[in-house]
Design an enzyme around this catalytic site. Structure first.
Site, PDB file in Angstrom:
ATOM      1  N   LYS A 194       6.778   1.065 -16.713  1.00 39.98           N
ATOM      2  CA  LYS A 194       6.272   2.428 -17.195  1.00 39.98           C
ATOM      3  C   LYS A 194       5.707   2.712 -18.513  1.00 39.98           C
ATOM      4  CE  LYS A 194      10.004   3.364 -13.629  1.00 39.98           C
ATOM      5  NZ  LYS A 194      11.137   4.265 -13.165  1.00 39.98           N
TER       6      LYS A 194
ATOM      7  N   ASN B 156       8.620  -2.705 -13.384  1.00 40.79           N
ATOM      8  CA  ASN B 156       7.748  -1.651 -13.793  1.00 40.79           C
ATOM      9  C   ASN B 156       8.213  -1.038 -15.135  1.00 40.79           C
ATOM     10  OD1 ASN B 156       6.216   0.727 -13.909  1.00 40.79           O
ATOM     11  ND2 ASN B 156       7.445   1.880 -12.305  1.00 40.79           N
TER      12      ASN B 156
ATOM     13  N   GLU C 290      11.424   3.064  -2.395  1.00 37.72           N
ATOM     14  CA  GLU C 290      11.969   3.704  -3.575  1.00 37.72           C
ATOM     15  C   GLU C 290      12.455   5.170  -3.402  1.00 37.72           C
ATOM     16  OE1 GLU C 290      10.837   1.459  -7.008  1.00 37.72           O
ATOM     17  OE2 GLU C 290       9.550   3.197  -7.217  1.00 37.72           O
TER      18      GLU C 290
ATOM     19  N   SER D 259      17.333   1.675  -9.713  1.00 34.61           N
ATOM     20  CA  SER D 259      18.514   1.267 -10.100  1.00 34.61           C
ATOM     21  C   SER D 259      18.722  -0.058  -9.721  1.00 34.61           C
ATOM     22  CB  SER D 259      19.672   2.302  -9.652  1.00 34.61           C
ATOM     23  OG  SER D 259      19.358   3.397 -10.222  1.00 34.61           O
TER      24      SER D 259
ATOM     25  N   GLY E 286      12.581  -0.968 -12.750  1.00 37.29           N
ATOM     26  CA  GLY E 286      12.128  -0.033 -13.749  1.00 37.29           C
ATOM     27  C   GLY E 286      13.028  -0.444 -14.810  1.00 37.29           C
ATOM     28  N   GLY E 287      14.092   0.527 -15.206  1.00 37.27           N
ATOM     29  CA  GLY E 287      14.887   0.084 -16.445  1.00 37.27           C
ATOM     30  C   GLY E 287      15.294  -1.277 -16.743  1.00 37.27           C
TER      31      GLY E 287
ATOM     32  N   HIS F  37       3.752   5.774  -7.011  1.00 39.14           N
ATOM     33  CA  HIS F  37       5.033   5.818  -7.541  1.00 39.14           C
ATOM     34  C   HIS F  37       5.619   7.267  -7.509  1.00 39.14           C
ATOM     35  CE1 HIS F  37       8.494   5.467 -10.261  1.00 39.14           C
ATOM     36  NE2 HIS F  37       8.575   4.411  -9.886  1.00 39.14           N
TER      37      HIS F  37
ATOM     38  N   GLY G 289      16.142   5.420 -11.681  1.00 39.70           N
ATOM     39  CA  GLY G 289      16.571   5.960 -13.069  1.00 39.70           C
ATOM     40  C   GLY G 289      17.835   6.618 -13.154  1.00 39.70           C
TER      41      GLY G 289
ATOM     42  N   GLU H  73       6.988   8.770  -9.422  1.00 35.38           N
ATOM     43  CA  GLU H  73       7.003   9.885 -10.763  1.00 35.38           C
ATOM     44  C   GLU H  73       5.406   9.973 -10.737  1.00 35.38           C
ATOM     45  OE1 GLU H  73       8.266   6.591 -13.413  1.00 35.38           O
ATOM     46  OE2 GLU H  73      10.334   6.973 -12.780  1.00 35.38           O
TER      47      GLU H  73
END
Ligand code: PGA
Length: 250
Positions: free
Chosen positions: A12, A10, A167, A213, A234-235, A95, A173, A97
């Site tokens: 983002k 993802n 999640e 993470s 993500g990251g 999600h 994150g 967020e």
């Protein structure tokens, strides 16, 4: 029943069109594994170019959200048919967020899931508890109410097309990953809920990805667990090296 692993990235709010295409090309170049599904979710402006870049390859493309009307006077929204036409086959929905910063509710998740299915997109429906909810022992209740609301009205045929992503909000994150036991237990609870709400086939076949993470160092342990069918990253999906490292470890 064996479920094909999926490693999903993802992206983002990251990367211009050119940067997105460059990352997709680097992934294509480095991708060795053919036994699992690899998916990337660029920003809306980059979807078409990325889909063109990976066309004919095993890499799948997803939107990060969609609106539930196909078209109309809904400034700034993007619809399922538009994502599909741009080359996406999947779409991330709900999600955390979106829930935290953009007013996403079970009801809007449900509208989006229906719209995605109608457009022929595979919904990746995200659920997960906050730290306060986990500490108050509310994890199972929160997951159940997010699933019940988000999947309201669906029949088993529709449910068979879903992917769920667990999640935990406190792990996204933050560098804090759920332990393998915590992830597997939450996934088992989600799986049991799917069995009760739909049927045994859905319980055994729907894939449940873990997100929060995930990196190459912890991916193998998490993805080895019975109920963990992949990762939503993500990251660590933002560089080819990190993302390919997770894919190799899976
Ligand atoms: P993270 O994000 O891997 O950066 O924790 C996961 C996600 O939000 O899907």
């Amino acid at each position: 029943m064996s479920r094909t692993l999926m490693v999903a990235g993802n992206w983002k709010l990251h990367k211009t069109v050119d940067e997105s295409v460059a990352l997709a090309q680097a992934l294509l170049k480095g991708l060795q594994r053919k036994d699992l599904d690899v998916l990337i979710a660029p920003t809306f402006p980059a979807i078409h170019a990325v889909a063109q870049a990976v066309k004919g390859s095993p890499i799948l493309v997803a939107g990060q959200n969609l609106y539930w009307q196909d078209q109309g006077a809904f400034t700034a929204e993007v619809s399922g048919p538009m994502l599909k036409a741009a080359g996406a086959s999947h779409v991330i929905i709900g999600h955390s967020e979106r829930r935290q910063f953009f007013g996403e509710t079970e009801k809007t998740v449900n509208h989006r899931v229906n719209a995605a299915l109608k457009a022929g997109l595979t919904p990746i429906v995200c659920v997960g508890e906050t730290l306060e909810e986990r500490e108050a022992n509310q994890t199972a209740d929160v997951l159940q109410s997010q699933l019940a609301g988000g999947l309201a009205g669906l029949d088993a045929k529709q449910a068979a097309k879903l992917i769920i992503a667990y999640e935990p909000v406190w792990a996204i994150g933050t560098g804090k990953t759920a332990s393998e036991d915590q992830a597997d237990q939450a996934h088992a609870e989600i799986r049991a809920w799917l069995g009760g709400r739909f049927d045994k086939n859905i319980e055994n076949s729907v894939r449940i990805l873990y997100g929060g993470s995930v990196k190459s160092a912890n991916a193998a342990g998490l993805l080895n667990r019975e109920h963990v069918d992949g990762a939503l990253v993500g990251g660590a999906s933002l560089t080819a090296e990190d993302f390919l490292g997770i894919i190799e470890a899976a």
